[in-house]
Scaffold this active site. Structure first.
Site, mmCIF file in Angstrom:
data_model
loop_
_atom_site.group_PDB
_atom_site.id
_atom_site.type_symbol
_atom_site.label_atom_id
_atom_site.label_comp_id
_atom_site.label_asym_id
_atom_site.label_seq_id
_atom_site.Cartn_x
_atom_site.Cartn_y
_atom_site.Cartn_z
ATOM 1 N N ARG A 236 1.074 -4.569 17.951
ATOM 2 C CA ARG A 236 0.425 -3.996 16.769
ATOM 3 C C ARG A 236 -0.937 -4.663 16.612
ATOM 4 O O ARG A 236 -1.960 -4.055 16.833
ATOM 5 C CB ARG A 236 1.339 -4.223 15.562
ATOM 6 C CG ARG A 236 1.137 -3.281 14.430
ATOM 7 C CD ARG A 236 2.185 -3.485 13.329
ATOM 8 N NE ARG A 236 2.267 -4.861 12.846
ATOM 9 C CZ ARG A 236 2.974 -5.249 11.785
ATOM 10 N NH1 ARG A 236 3.667 -4.365 11.092
ATOM 11 N NH2 ARG A 236 3.006 -6.505 11.408
ATOM 12 N N LYS B 148 2.739 -10.325 0.104
ATOM 13 C CA LYS B 148 1.888 -9.132 0.267
ATOM 14 C C LYS B 148 2.466 -7.959 -0.532
ATOM 15 O O LYS B 148 3.632 -8.007 -0.956
ATOM 16 C CB LYS B 148 1.775 -8.777 1.747
ATOM 17 C CG LYS B 148 3.087 -8.364 2.400
ATOM 18 C CD LYS B 148 2.845 -7.894 3.840
ATOM 19 C CE LYS B 148 4.117 -7.428 4.499
ATOM 20 N NZ LYS B 148 4.620 -8.387 5.497
ATOM 21 N N TYR C 194 17.540 21.856 -10.503
ATOM 22 C CA TYR C 194 16.795 22.846 -9.720
ATOM 23 C C TYR C 194 17.567 23.300 -8.486
ATOM 24 O O TYR C 194 18.184 22.480 -7.795
ATOM 25 C CB TYR C 194 15.470 22.249 -9.232
ATOM 26 C CG TYR C 194 14.453 22.046 -10.318
ATOM 27 C CD1 TYR C 194 13.881 23.122 -10.986
ATOM 28 C CD2 TYR C 194 14.040 20.762 -10.665
ATOM 29 C CE1 TYR C 194 12.932 22.922 -11.978
ATOM 30 C CE2 TYR C 194 13.092 20.556 -11.657
ATOM 31 C CZ TYR C 194 12.544 21.638 -12.312
ATOM 32 O OH TYR C 194 11.616 21.439 -13.277
ATOM 33 N N MET D 32 11.441 15.218 -11.459
ATOM 34 C CA MET D 32 10.265 14.353 -11.574
ATOM 35 C C MET D 32 10.549 13.110 -12.430
ATOM 36 O O MET D 32 10.198 11.999 -12.065
ATOM 37 C CB MET D 32 9.091 15.139 -12.142
ATOM 38 C CG MET D 32 7.763 14.429 -11.982
ATOM 39 S SD MET D 32 6.364 15.393 -12.595
ATOM 40 C CE MET D 32 6.221 16.662 -11.341
HETATM 41 C C1 LIG Z 1 5.570 -9.127 6.022
HETATM 42 C C2 LIG Z 1 5.384 -10.156 7.050
HETATM 43 C C3 LIG Z 1 6.242 -11.257 7.152
HETATM 44 C C4 LIG Z 1 7.513 -11.405 6.351
HETATM 45 O O1 LIG Z 1 8.546 -10.672 6.966
HETATM 46 P P1 LIG Z 1 9.996 -10.595 6.305
HETATM 47 O O2 LIG Z 1 10.801 -9.804 7.267
HETATM 48 O O3 LIG Z 1 9.821 -9.882 5.016
HETATM 49 O O4 LIG Z 1 10.454 -11.986 6.126
HETATM 50 C C5 LIG Z 1 5.916 -12.251 8.062
HETATM 51 N N1 LIG Z 1 4.826 -12.143 8.837
HETATM 52 C C6 LIG Z 1 3.999 -11.083 8.798
HETATM 53 C C7 LIG Z 1 2.830 -11.024 9.704
HETATM 54 C C8 LIG Z 1 4.260 -10.048 7.906
HETATM 55 O O5 LIG Z 1 3.440 -8.992 7.861
#
Ligand SMILES: *Cc1c(COP(=O)(O)O)cnc(C)c1O
Length: 374
Positions: free
Chosen positions: A135, A36, A267, A315
């Site tokens: 969640r 993802k 800055y 920046m």
């Molecule tokens: C991102 C995610 C994972 C992977 O988790 P890691 O800690 O990066 O291994 C597994 N399951 C779900 C539902 C996630 O959103």
């Protein structure tokens, strides 16, 4: 193809990602590649191809849009959308591209059922359950109604069940992992009694590396693929010590200059030299995702040595102290992440200076153009 020249560059070593996947496969029995958010900034399509060459046959992305993009890139393996559909267009898209969505509430399930009925579609889904993360996911209280709904709408076929661990990387919360696993086991048994036999996944990276008892029939590996150890800084650290970081971030030095005792830099004049110094001005800043929160905190790696950030990150520019590093020149490379030798910057180093976790460091720096080593 257009020649692209980038001053600020994110290099991704796909060999490291393949190595890390093999490590996870030694521990797990059936490891999905979690890619993802553009594979945590490493590039979704490139990472999927690398994992496929190691035998991965299931990928998990976030949105349905990401899943469609992966499918259209030519990926023919199973693709899971961890978020699942949020509207009717998503429902149609996942049917068209054979994407398996996580489905975790009745709003989502009922929408999917009605789209499937209207368009006479058969859709495979992964049921998502709440066991402690609070969640997303159906709760145990909703199981009976869920089973009733599934039996009434056979065009929606559950092929997987999953839940997500909240504390698998923390030795102080081992009992919480066990509680989540117990609840998940109860859910799986209830589903099976109702005639739904599914592939079951609970473990994330830390779960794969540490908690053999929660592996069920499949596991979802994310951060460990990219070479950050989710157990680092804990008593379980050794379990992830063979992981290799895949991302290196480098840029160029735009100037090397003297900073005289008493002179301030950048800055706000927040840093004043206490003695005569030599500083390098490196081409990186918050526009590149290199956080302003690193001002006077972090370091970069130049010629294998650490150079501390002095003054505010701007920046597109950051000043670093190179007083004790010989031969630093205009045009040399500075590593914000990775690098050679003793001074190499690990994902954990950068995340701790930044006040965050490796996941966020990868995602933000990974928004920049990337190049790959196969
Ligand atoms: C991102 C995610 C994972 C992977 O988790 P890691 O800690 O990066 O291994 C597994 N399951 C779900 C539902 C996630 O959103």
């Amino acid at each position: 193809m257009a020649i692209r020249y980038n001053t600020f560059e994110v290099g991704v070593d796909l060999r490291a990602i393949r190595h890390n996947y093999r490590i996870l496969c030694e521990k797990g029995s059936n490891v999905y590649g979690v890619i993802k958010a553009d594979a945590y900034g490493h590039g979704m399509i490139e990472v999927a191809r690398a994992l496929e060459s190691e035998g991965a046959d299931t990928f998990a992305v976030g949105t349905v849009g990401e899943a469609v993009q992966l499918r259209r890139s030519g990926c023919e393996k199973r693709i899971i959308s961890l978020l699942g559909p949020l509207n009717e267009a998503d429902c149609l898209a996942l049917a068209e591209d054979s994407i398996i969505p996580f489905v975790g509430c009745f709003d989502q399930l009922n929408m999917l059922v009605s789209v499937a009925e209207k368009h006479q579609l058969e859709i495979e889904i992964s049921l998502k359950f709440e066991t402690g993360m609070s969640r997303l996911g159906f709760s145990i209280d909703e199981l009976a109604e869920l089973i009733k709904t599934l039996k009434a709408g056979p065009q929606i076929r559950p092929v997987m069940a999953s839940s997500h661990l909240a504390t698998s990387d923390d030795p102080a919360y081992e009992g919480y992992v066990d509680k989540q696993a117990e609840k998940f086991m109860f859910i799986l048994n209830t589903l099976e009694s109702a005639g739904f036999k599914v592939e079951a996944s609970l473990a994330n990276s830390a779960g794969i590396l540490k908690h053999d008892n929660v592996h069920f029939t499949a596991q979802r590996g994310g951060i460990a693929l990219y070479g950050a150890n989710p157990l680092s800084g804990t008593s379980w650290e050794d379990l992830g010590s063979r992981l290799k970081p895949a991302m290196q971030v480098r840029t160029k030095i735009a100037a090397v200059r003297e900073l005289k005792k008493g002179q301030s830099i950048s800055y706000g004049c927040t840093y004043t030299a206490q003695k005569d110094m030599k500083v390098a001005i490196v081409c990186a800043g918050y526009a590149d995702g290199y956080s302003r929160g690193l001002s006077s905190k972090g370091a970069v790696c130049i010629n294998g040595r650490r150079a501390l950030i002095v003054g505010r990150v701007c920046m597109q520019l950051t000043a670093v102290d190179v007083s004790s590093i010989p031969d630093v020149k205009f045009g040399d490379t500075a590593y914000l992440l990775g690098g050679e030798g003793e001074g190499a910057i690990s994902p954990d180093d950068l995340a701790s200076w930044w006040g965050t976790i490796t996941y966020e460091v990868f995602c933000l720096l990974g928004l920049n153009p990337k190049s790959y080593v196969e």
